[in-house]
Every structure is written in structure tokens, then in C-alpha cells.
Scaffold this motif. Structure first.
Motif, PDB file in Angstrom:
ATOM      1  N   HIS A   1       7.979  14.989   2.515  1.00 25.60           N
ATOM      2  CA  HIS A   1       7.590  16.343   2.924  1.00 25.60           C
ATOM      3  C   HIS A   1       8.252  17.406   2.056  1.00 25.60           C
ATOM      4  O   HIS A   1       7.661  18.456   1.809  1.00 25.60           O
ATOM      5  N   ASP A   2       9.481  17.142   1.598  1.00 24.88           N
ATOM      6  CA  ASP A   2      10.204  18.079   0.745  1.00 24.88           C
ATOM      7  C   ASP A   2       9.840  17.918  -0.729  1.00 24.88           C
ATOM      8  O   ASP A   2      10.398  18.614  -1.579  1.00 24.88           O
TER       9      ASP A   2
ATOM     10  N   SER B   1       1.654  10.221  -1.788  1.00 17.80           N
ATOM     11  CA  SER B   1       1.846   9.562  -0.496  1.00 17.80           C
ATOM     12  C   SER B   1       1.577  10.541   0.637  1.00 17.80           C
ATOM     13  O   SER B   1       1.894  11.707   0.556  1.00 17.80           O
ATOM     14  N   GLY B   2       0.975  10.024   1.672  1.00 15.41           N
ATOM     15  CA  GLY B   2       0.726  10.815   2.868  1.00 15.41           C
ATOM     16  C   GLY B   2       1.942  10.724   3.772  1.00 15.41           C
ATOM     17  O   GLY B   2       3.061  10.489   3.313  1.00 15.41           O
ATOM     18  N   HIS B   3       1.739  10.876   5.046  1.00 19.33           N
ATOM     19  CA  HIS B   3       2.835  10.719   5.988  1.00 19.33           C
ATOM     20  C   HIS B   3       3.302   9.270   5.957  1.00 19.33           C
ATOM     21  O   HIS B   3       2.516   8.355   6.093  1.00 19.33           O
TER      22      HIS B   3
ATOM     23  N   SER C   1       0.830  -1.202   0.000  1.00 18.54           N
ATOM     24  CA  SER C   1       0.000   0.000   0.000  1.00 18.54           C
ATOM     25  C   SER C   1       0.868   1.257   0.000  1.00 18.54           C
ATOM     26  O   SER C   1       0.596   2.216  -0.728  1.00 18.54           O
ATOM     27  N   MET C   2       1.927   1.224   0.816  1.00 17.18           N
ATOM     28  CA  MET C   2       2.837   2.364   0.881  1.00 17.18           C
ATOM     29  C   MET C   2       3.526   2.557  -0.471  1.00 17.18           C
ATOM     30  O   MET C   2       3.676   3.679  -0.948  1.00 17.18           O
ATOM     31  N   GLY C   3       3.936   1.459  -1.105  1.00 16.01           N
ATOM     32  CA  GLY C   3       4.594   1.539  -2.409  1.00 16.01           C
ATOM     33  C   GLY C   3       3.683   2.124  -3.468  1.00 16.01           C
ATOM     34  O   GLY C   3       4.118   2.935  -4.298  1.00 16.01           O
ATOM     35  N   LYS C   4       2.414   1.719  -3.447  1.00 10.40           N
ATOM     36  CA  LYS C   4       1.460   2.267  -4.418  1.00 10.40           C
ATOM     37  C   LYS C   4       1.297   3.765  -4.236  1.00 10.40           C
ATOM     38  O   LYS C   4       1.242   4.514  -5.203  1.00 10.40           O
TER      39      LYS C   4
END
Length: 166
Positions: free
Chosen positions: A139-140, A88-90, A78-81
Motif C-alpha cells: 500500500h505504501d 500486486s493487488g491486496h 501467483s502472489m510472487g509473480k
């Protein structure tokens, strides 16, 4: 699919915040994690009892490890997607959840040899550092660097998987 991904990420965030206790003492966090792991173990045992297995009992340490690893892979996928979609969120929440799950594995395999235990500990520390960098890059808005760190994250996960009996 976007709704499912969003719900999965939201669940991961809520679960991680619940486990971390939002600034509580480390000792309280460990107690909370042990209680959660114990609850998960009980639920897993109840689920395997209700399923009909024709020939073997599946409640062995390696099947427990496999179930935990399956959760790790779902969160990582899920994070990879979300990373590859550029939305992507946090990332600190899913990374923390993956690390928390991996830390429960040695409890499930009491006879894991010391060398493999050290590999797990080392790689968990690596995952923590890489996860911090991934979150910072996200974030950057440095997508290229984020994807490179995510590749390192996957590599560290694969190293951990190699030492686990599945």
C-alpha cells in the motif's frame, strides 16, 4: 497469462472473503472453514476414486497434505509473480488463504508429532505478521521492502514444508 493471473487472484480474493465472512464472529469463521475443508476432502476423495490408479490407493494423509501444499504453492507462486511484476493487488487475501490452507493440514495428519505441530503454529503466526507487513509495504508502494518481506514469507513456508510428510 495476465488474464489467468488476474482471474486466479480474483478467485483467491473471493474465496478468502467467503471464508472470512467479512466481519462475522470468529466462531462462525471456524465453522465455515471446517465446512469448506470437509467439502474439499469429499471432492478430493471423489476425484481420487474416479481416477484409475494401477497399484496403490492415493487417499493417504500424506497425499492429502501434498494436495493442500500444491494449492499453497500455486497461490504463493501467483502472489510472487504479481509482487515481482510490481502490480500486486491486496496481499492480505492470498496470505489469508495460504494460512487457512496450512491450518487444515494438522487435521489431515492426526499423528503429526507435537514438535512439528508447534513449528507449524509458530510459522503460521510468522506468516500472518509477515503478510501484514507485505500488505502495508504494498500500500505504501515500498517495493524493495515488500520483496524482502516476501523472501521471509517464502522462508517460513519452506520451514513448514520441511516438517510435513509429503
Amino acid at each position: 497469462m495476465k488474464t489467468f493471473s488476474s482471474m486466479l487472484i480474483l478467485f483467491c480474493i473471493i474465496f478468502t472473503v467467503y471464508i472470512s465472512g467479512c466481519g462475522t464472529k470468529e466462531e462462525e469463521n471456524k465453522t465455515s472453514q471446517k465446512e469448506t475443508a470437509s467439502k474439499n476432502k469429499t471432492e478430493t476423495q471423489q476425484q481420487s476414486t474416479t481416477q484409475t490408479q494401477p497399484h496403490t490407493k492415493t487417499n493417504t494423509p500424506t497425499s492429502e497434505t501434498g494436495k493442500i501444499w500444491s494449492q499453497v504453492e500455486k497461490i504463493n507462486e501467483s502472489m510472487g509473480k504479481s509482487i515481482n511484476s510490481g502490480k500486486s493487488g491486496h496481499l492480505e487475501e492470498p496470505v489469508a488463504e495460504i494460512i487457512s490452507l496450512i491450518k487444515t493440514i494438522p487435521e489431515k495428519i492426526p499423528n503429526l508429532d507435537q514438535a512439528n505441530l508447534e513449528v507449524i503454529k509458530t510459522k503460521v503466526n510468522e506468516l500472518r505478521k509477515i503478510g501484514g507487513m507485505m500488505d502495508r509495504y504494498q500500500h505504501d508502494n515500498k517495493i524493495t521492502e515488500l520483496k524482502a518481506e516476501y523472501a521471509k514469507f517464502n522462508s517460513a513456508l519452506n520451514e513448514i514444508k520441511k516438517v510435513l510428510p509429503m
